[in-house]
Design a protein around this motif. Structure first.
Motif, PDB file in Angstrom:
ATOM      1  N   GLY B  87      31.678  43.021  46.619  1.00  0.00           N
ATOM      2  CA  GLY B  87      31.340  43.066  45.210  1.00  0.00           C
ATOM      3  C   GLY B  87      30.851  41.736  44.687  1.00  0.00           C
ATOM      4  O   GLY B  87      30.541  40.872  45.489  1.00  0.00           O
ATOM      5  N   PRO B  88      30.728  41.545  43.411  1.00  0.00           N
ATOM      6  CA  PRO B  88      31.044  42.471  42.332  1.00  0.00           C
ATOM      7  C   PRO B  88      30.180  43.731  42.398  1.00  0.00           C
ATOM      8  O   PRO B  88      28.972  43.640  42.585  1.00  0.00           O
ATOM      9  N   ARG B  89      30.808  44.875  42.268  1.00  0.00           N
ATOM     10  CA  ARG B  89      30.068  46.135  42.336  1.00  0.00           C
ATOM     11  C   ARG B  89      30.466  47.028  41.172  1.00  0.00           C
ATOM     12  O   ARG B  89      31.485  46.773  40.529  1.00  0.00           O
ATOM     13  N   PRO B  90      29.667  48.053  40.901  1.00  0.00           N
ATOM     14  CA  PRO B  90      29.961  48.882  39.736  1.00  0.00           C
ATOM     15  C   PRO B  90      31.341  49.521  39.846  1.00  0.00           C
ATOM     16  O   PRO B  90      31.763  49.917  40.932  1.00  0.00           O
ATOM     17  N   ALA B  95      36.496  54.887  35.703  1.00  0.00           N
ATOM     18  CA  ALA B  95      37.190  53.700  35.195  1.00  0.00           C
ATOM     19  C   ALA B  95      36.774  53.411  33.758  1.00  0.00           C
ATOM     20  O   ALA B  95      35.617  53.627  33.397  1.00  0.00           O
ATOM     21  N   PRO B  96      37.689  52.942  32.921  1.00  0.00           N
ATOM     22  CA  PRO B  96      37.321  52.625  31.542  1.00  0.00           C
ATOM     23  C   PRO B  96      36.481  51.352  31.479  1.00  0.00           C
ATOM     24  O   PRO B  96      36.418  50.588  32.442  1.00  0.00           O
ATOM     25  N   PHE B  97      35.837  51.137  30.310  1.00  0.00           N
ATOM     26  CA  PHE B  97      35.021  49.939  30.124  1.00  0.00           C
ATOM     27  C   PHE B  97      35.886  48.698  30.299  1.00  0.00           C
ATOM     28  O   PHE B  97      36.984  48.615  29.763  1.00  0.00           O
ATOM     29  N   ILE B 142      36.515  33.359  36.928  1.00  0.00           N
ATOM     30  CA  ILE B 142      35.999  33.422  35.559  1.00  0.00           C
ATOM     31  C   ILE B 142      35.492  34.842  35.380  1.00  0.00           C
ATOM     32  O   ILE B 142      34.346  35.161  35.677  1.00  0.00           O
ATOM     33  N   ARG B 145      32.257  36.395  33.291  1.00  0.00           N
ATOM     34  CA  ARG B 145      30.869  36.321  33.760  1.00  0.00           C
ATOM     35  C   ARG B 145      30.444  37.601  34.469  1.00  0.00           C
ATOM     36  O   ARG B 145      29.273  37.768  34.772  1.00  0.00           O
ATOM     37  N   TRP B 146      31.375  38.459  34.799  1.00  0.00           N
ATOM     38  CA  TRP B 146      31.045  39.669  35.556  1.00  0.00           C
ATOM     39  C   TRP B 146      31.612  40.886  34.840  1.00  0.00           C
ATOM     40  O   TRP B 146      32.563  41.502  35.309  1.00  0.00           O
ATOM     41  N   PRO B 147      31.029  41.255  33.712  1.00  0.00           N
ATOM     42  CA  PRO B 147      31.567  42.424  33.014  1.00  0.00           C
ATOM     43  C   PRO B 147      31.252  43.716  33.764  1.00  0.00           C
ATOM     44  O   PRO B 147      30.300  43.772  34.542  1.00  0.00           O
ATOM     45  N   LYS B 148      32.068  44.732  33.513  1.00  0.00           N
ATOM     46  CA  LYS B 148      31.835  46.075  34.034  1.00  0.00           C
ATOM     47  C   LYS B 148      31.738  46.140  35.548  1.00  0.00           C
ATOM     48  O   LYS B 148      31.038  46.987  36.085  1.00  0.00           O
ATOM     49  N   SER B 149      32.368  45.199  36.229  1.00  0.00           N
ATOM     50  CA  SER B 149      32.283  45.268  37.682  1.00  0.00           C
ATOM     51  C   SER B 149      33.646  44.964  38.299  1.00  0.00           C
ATOM     52  O   SER B 149      34.534  44.432  37.646  1.00  0.00           O
ATOM     53  N   ILE B 202      31.146  34.073  43.529  1.00  0.00           N
ATOM     54  CA  ILE B 202      31.784  34.526  42.295  1.00  0.00           C
ATOM     55  C   ILE B 202      32.343  33.289  41.590  1.00  0.00           C
ATOM     56  O   ILE B 202      32.967  32.443  42.231  1.00  0.00           O
ATOM     57  N   ASP B 203      32.083  33.202  40.266  1.00  0.00           N
ATOM     58  CA  ASP B 203      32.462  32.001  39.534  1.00  0.00           C
ATOM     59  C   ASP B 203      33.976  31.780  39.541  1.00  0.00           C
ATOM     60  O   ASP B 203      34.746  32.681  39.246  1.00  0.00           O
TER      61      ASP B 203
END
Lengths: 218, 312
Positions: B87-90, B95-97, B142, B145-149, B202-203
Motif C-alpha cells: 500500500g497505501p491502497r484503497p 470501510a467507512p471514510f 504522518i 498525507r494518505w487519506p482514504k487509504s 510513506i511519510d
C-alpha cells in the motif's frame, strides 16, 4: 528550477533536520516540527530547494518520492511501481469509465498528474481508485441539460480534475473545463475515434459520429 | 483455536534424535560473550520483495555455542525477520471514510520458525505482538498525507522464538523463561517494519527503531543490565523492557516491560529503560545505513522519475 545547495545533505531520511522554517517553507516530503520551528525530512531521498515565487515568500524544501524498481516500467515516460500514488484534490487525473448511470459516471483513476513545479507528467497508480463524475460536474454550462449517456461510454479514457476526496469509496471528479473530458474513445465498430468538435468524435473508418464530452486537444 | 482446515504437522517437535554418547565434549549452554552494552550483529537490507511496495529483511546473528560446533543440537537460533509493506491502497468498499492512513499490522511465525511448530492461524501471542507493533508504528506515520487509504505491514518470523536449547529437553520450559524471546522479536519487528515503511515511501516523522534491555541474574555478582539479551544465552532474567524510540525527537512510541523490576534498588526501571533506548539508538545506525544504501540505488536507477534528479 530546483537547485541543490551545499547546505542541504545529498541524501535525507525521515527525521533529518533540513533547515529552519524562518528561511524555508515545508513542501512535499518534508514536515514542520512546530515546537522547534525546524523542517524535517519525512521521506528518504534527495532534498531539493525550489526558489521563492509569487505564491511563496520563502524557498520551498521538497523531497521527491522515489518509487522502487522503475526499470520495470513498460512506458518510458511513466513511473510504474507497486508503490502507490494517491489522487490529490486539484490534481489532473486520467481515468477509465466503468459505468454510466443517469446521475453520475463511475470511473477508475489510473494515473495522477504531477504539478508544473514537479516537472509535469503522470504517476501511474498501483491500484485503481474509484471515482465518480456527477451529472452537474460534467460541463460548466447548461448543467441541467447534461445527459451522462451523451457524454461518456464505458471504456472511454477521460481527463478530469479531482474536486474532493468524496465519500467513503469514491473521489469526486469534474470535467467542467475545455481541456477536460474524453481524450480517447472507441466507436461501436471498435475503431479508435478522432475528435471533430467539442461534443463529437468520428470513426475514421466508418465515418460514424458519436457524441462525447470531448477534451480540447492541447 | 485449532486449525481444522489444513493438515497440520505434529504439534510438538519433529526433531531428529540426539545421541548424547556421540558427543565427545560436554555440551554447555551458550554463555553471553558480549559486553553488557554490546548488541548482536545486525544485518538489514531493504527492497528484497519485488511484489511489495516496500520490504526489508533483518537478521541477528546467533550467539555462538561454547562447545561442540559439529553438533546440530547446540546450534543457537538466529533471529530472521522479513517484512513486507503493501500500500497505501484503497480501503475496501465497506470501510467507512477515513481522513487518515489506516494501518494494519500482522506478525506471523513461519511453521518452522521455532522447534515448537506454529499453526497457520495466528495465535494470541502473534496477535499481541502485532498490536504492540501497531502502536510503535502509528506514532511515526504522518497519516494525514494518505487519506482514504490503508497500508498492511506483514512481518514473517523465519527463525526465532527459541527460549531454550535443544538438548535441554525442555522446549517450552514450563513458562519460566517463556516469553522473554518475544521481547527481542518485537524489537526486531519494529526495526524491520520501520525500514520497510521507509522503503515504501510513506511519510514518517522519524526513523523508529526497537531496543531491548534486561536485568539478568549473575551467579556471583549483583544483577546487571544487559542490552539485547539473547534467549539462547540461558540467562536468568528478572525483567525485560522493549522500546520503540525516535532519536531526533527523543520520543518513545512503544514501551513494554515485563518481569520484576524492583528486585534490585540501584537497577531501577529508569535505568532499564535508558539501556533499552541505548540499544534502539545503536540499531538506528544500522537502519540509517541500510536506508541510505537503498536510496542511493533508487536515485541512480530513477533515470526517468523526477526530471530534475538528473541534474544533481
Amino acid at each position: 528550477m530546483a537547485t541543490t545547495t551545499t547546505t542541504l545533505p545529498p541524501l535525507a531520511y525521515p527525521g533529518l533536520p533540513l533547515g529552519s522554517s524562518t528561511t524555508y517553507t515545508s513542501g512535499p516530503g518534508t514536515y514542520l516540527h512546530v515546537p522547534t520551528s525546524t523542517i524535517h525530512a519525512s521521506l528518504a531521498g534527495q532534498p531539493h530547494l525550489h526558489p521563492a515565487n509569487a505564491s511563496t515568500s520563502k524557498p520551498t524544501l521538497t523531497i521527491p518520492r522515489l518509487l522502487p524498481s522503475p526499470t520495470h516500467a513498460p512506458i518510458p515516460s511513466a513511473n510504474i511501481s507497486n508503490a502507490n500514488t494517491l489522487p490529490r484534490v486539484g490534481a489532473v487525473v486520467l481515468c477509465r469509465v466503468v459505468r454510466v448511470r443517469t446521475r453520475q459516471v463511475d470511473v477508475v483513476v489510473l494515473a495522477v498528474g504531477r504539478g508544473e513545479e514537479e516537472g509535469g507528467g503522470e504517476d501511474v497508480c498501483g491500484d485503481e481508485w474509484q471515482g465518480v463524475v456527477r451529472r452537474e460536474d460534467v460541463r460548466a454550462t447548461e448543467k441541467e441539460k447534461v445527459l451522462c449517456a451523451e457524454g461518456f461510454r464505458v471504456g472511454d479514457v477521460v481527463r478530469g480534475v479531482v474536486i474532493s476526496l468524496g465519500d467513503q469509496s469514491n473521489y469526486y471528479l469534474s470535467t467542467a473545463r475545455n481541456e477536460l473530458g474524453v481524450i480517447m474513445a472507441k466507436s461501436e465498430a471498435g475503431n479508435t475515434m478522432v475528435p471533430v468538435s467539442w461534443k463529437e468524435f468520428r470513426d475514421p473508418v466508418t465515418g460514424e459520429r458519436e457524441s462525447r464530452k470531448v477534451a480540447k486537444p492541447f | 483455536m485449532t486449525d481444522r482446515r489444513r493438515i497440520n504437522g505434529p504439534p510438538s517437535g519433529t526433531s531428529p534424535p540426539v545421541f548424547a554418547s556421540s558427543l565427545s565434549s560436554k555440551v554447555f549452554p551458550a554463555k553471553r560473550k558480549r559486553a553488557p552494552d554490546e548488541l548482536r550483529k545486525i544485518f538489514l537490507k531493504t527492497g528484497l520483495t519485488p511484489s511489495a511496495s516496500g520490504s526489508a529483511y533483518l537478521e541477528l546473528e546467533p550467539s555462538t555455542p561454547t562447545a561442540a560446533h559439529k553438533s546440530l543440537a547446540t546450534k543457537a537460533p538466529a533471529l530472521k525477520l522479513t517484512c513486507t509493506v503493501h500500500g497505501p491502497r484503497p480501503l475496501p468498499r465497506s470501510a467507512p471514510f477515513s481522513p487518515q492512513l489506516s494501518l494494519s499490522t500482522r506478525i506471523k511465525f513461519a511453521p518452522f520458525a521455532a522447534r515448537q511448530r506454529k499453526g497457520y492461524v495466528p495465535d494470541a501471542g502473534e496477535r499481541d505482538l502485532a498490536a504492540h507493533l501497531e502502536t510503535a508504528l502509528r506514532g511515526v506515520l504522518i497519516g494525514e498525507r494518505w487519506p482514504k487509504s490503508g497500508v498492511d505491514v506483514v512481518v514473517t518470523v523465519l527463525e526465532g522464538g527459541e527460549d531454550a536449547l535443544w538438548n535441554r529437553g525442555q522446549s517450552s520450559d514450563g513458562g519460566r523463561t517463556g516469553g522473554w524471546g518475544m521481547m527481542s522479536i518485537l524489537s526486531g519487528c519494529i526495526t524491520v517494519a520501520s525500514a520497510a515503511i521507509i522503503d515504501a515511501g510513506i511519510d514518517c516523522i522519524d526513523v523508529v527503531t526497537g531496543g531491548v534491555a534486561a536485568i539478568v541474574r549473575q551467579p556471583t555478582a549483583p544483577p546487571q543490565v544487559f542490552i539485547d539479551p539473547c534467549p539462547a544465552d540461558q540467562e536468568e532474567i528478572y525483567a525485560t523492557c522493549v522500546v520503540g524510540y525516535l532519536q531526533t525527537r527523543d520520543e518513545i512510541t512503544e514501551l513494554w516491560t515485563k518481569g520484576n523490576v524492583t528486585l534490585s534498588i540501584d537497577l531501577g526501571f529508569e535505568h532499564l529503560l535508558d539501556q533499552a533506548v541505548e540499544a534502539a539508538v545503536a540499531a538506528r545506525l544500522v537502519l540509517i545505513e541500510a536506508i541510505k544504501e537503498s536510496t542511493e540505488i533508487k536515485v541512480q536507477t530513477s533515470r526517468i522519475g523526477h526530471p530534475k534528479n538528473a541534474a544533481s
